[in-house]
Design a protein around this motif. Structure first.
Motif, mmCIF file in Angstrom:
data_model
loop_
_atom_site.group_PDB
_atom_site.id
_atom_site.type_symbol
_atom_site.label_atom_id
_atom_site.label_comp_id
_atom_site.label_asym_id
_atom_site.label_seq_id
_atom_site.Cartn_x
_atom_site.Cartn_y
_atom_site.Cartn_z
ATOM 1 N N GLY A 33 0.850 -1.202 0.000
ATOM 2 C CA GLY A 33 0.000 0.000 0.000
ATOM 3 C C GLY A 33 0.878 1.241 0.000
ATOM 4 N N ASP A 63 -0.779 -10.217 2.111
ATOM 5 C CA ASP A 63 -1.768 -10.566 1.091
ATOM 6 C C ASP A 63 -1.181 -10.474 -0.316
ATOM 7 O OD1 ASP A 63 -1.535 -7.807 1.203
ATOM 8 O OD2 ASP A 63 -3.548 -7.470 1.955
ATOM 9 N N LEU A 129 -4.133 0.412 6.969
ATOM 10 C CA LEU A 129 -5.558 0.441 7.324
ATOM 11 C C LEU A 129 -6.359 0.857 6.097
ATOM 12 C CD1 LEU A 129 -7.727 0.429 9.656
ATOM 13 C CD2 LEU A 129 -7.231 2.868 9.909
ATOM 14 N N ASN A 161 -7.385 0.613 -5.166
ATOM 15 C CA ASN A 161 -6.132 -0.019 -5.587
ATOM 16 C C ASN A 161 -6.043 -0.161 -7.110
ATOM 17 O OD1 ASN A 161 -4.770 -0.726 -2.966
ATOM 18 N ND2 ASN A 161 -6.766 -1.635 -2.636
HETATM 19 C C1 GLP Z 1 -4.790 -2.577 0.525
HETATM 20 C C2 GLP Z 1 -3.940 -3.582 1.279
HETATM 21 C C3 GLP Z 1 -3.946 -3.281 2.741
HETATM 22 C C4 GLP Z 1 -3.606 -1.836 2.962
HETATM 23 C C5 GLP Z 1 -4.658 -0.967 2.351
HETATM 24 C C6 GLP Z 1 -4.427 0.512 2.555
HETATM 25 O O1 GLP Z 1 -6.122 -2.906 0.527
HETATM 26 N N1 GLP Z 1 -4.339 -4.919 1.063
HETATM 27 O O2 GLP Z 1 -3.014 -4.144 3.387
HETATM 28 O O3 GLP Z 1 -3.497 -1.560 4.343
HETATM 29 O O4 GLP Z 1 -4.670 -1.250 0.965
HETATM 30 O O5 GLP Z 1 -3.558 0.969 1.573
HETATM 31 P P1 GLP Z 1 -2.943 2.410 1.505
HETATM 32 O O6 GLP Z 1 -1.801 2.413 2.469
HETATM 33 O O7 GLP Z 1 -2.483 2.525 0.088
HETATM 34 O O8 GLP Z 1 -3.996 3.380 1.862
#
Ligand code: GLP
Length: 228
Positions: A33, A63, A129, A161
């Protein structure tokens, strides 16, 4: 002072060796992330290959997307290579991610849990998160006793994502379960920015509900939440 009374010298020695090994053999649960990117930059800056920081480290990512090869630019495997693995002296055999391209996804999840157990469990797990409160890819409604398995991603998570996938954002992922994460000896959650504000306030409220996966962390005795 914590006192542990053991039945004999052998058991005492087992316990002492366990404490000793815990200090030198680290098994880490690692996130992807946007949030942890700058953390990885600092880790790489501090632990360039010459320092052998990762020689005895074993990592398990939280993951991975299902249905894409690990070399695909949007895969979490690619993310980890780009942000950490290519720059430190980790033994590739010790850097684990679920294989999202596995022919038998269920068997892959079982194998992943087995590999974590074989490494004697996670010592420290870092988490991001989701703005809906997800941790790893455990979306709202996930049972707290869940283990590594394949899950369907919500539309909001897919949209969040989408950047590295264009039209074809994966619909499923393999994720450690909430129970898997809670077995880590300690946990650090990172959350930064306005998009996470509401989720942080929800977490801070202390309400424990499966509708808000991160709230499971209240059940763990050693969690640090870093908020900015
Ligand atoms: C994805 C990942 C998570 C991550 C989340 C938040 O869904 N699987 O593990 O915490 O995104 O990502 P970001 O840090 O880009 O906001």
């Amino acid at each position: 002072m914590n006192w542990e009374t053991l039945p004999n010298h052998d058991v005492l020695s087992d316990r002492a060796a366990e404490i000793f090994l815990e200090a030198i053999l680290r098994v880490l649960g690692l996130p992807t992330g946007r949030t942890p990117v700058r953390m990885y930059e600092r880790v790489v800056a501090a632990c360039g290959r010459a320092y052998h920081c990762f020689r005895d480290v074993v990592t398990f990512n939280l993951d991975e997307y299902v249905g894409i090869e690990r070399t695909y630019p949007g895969s979490y495997y690619t993310f980890m290579k780009r942000h950490l693995f290519d720059f430190v002296d980790i033994n590739p055999a010790n850097a684990h991610l679920p294989n999202g391209a596995a022919a038998d996804v269920e068997a892959e999840c079982t194998r992943y849990e087995r590999d974590i157990a074989a490494a004697r469990g996670l010592d420290l797990t870092l988490l991001g998160l989701g703005s809906n409160g997800h941790i790893a890819f455990n979306e709202p409604g996930t049972p707290f006793d869940s283990r590594t398995r394949a899950v369907a991603l919500t539309e909001s998570t897919r949209a969040a994502n989408a950047a590295l996938f264009g039209e074809d954002v994966p619909t499923h992922a393999i994720t450690m379960g909430i129970a898997t994460i809670l077995e880590s000896k300690s946990i650090v959650l990172l959350a930064s920015g306005d998009k996470k504000r509401q989720a942080i306030e929800h977490l801070r409220s202390g309400e424990i509900t499966e509708e808000f996966p991160a709230s499971a962390l209240w059940k763990h005795p050693d969690v640090t939440v870093l908020v900015a």
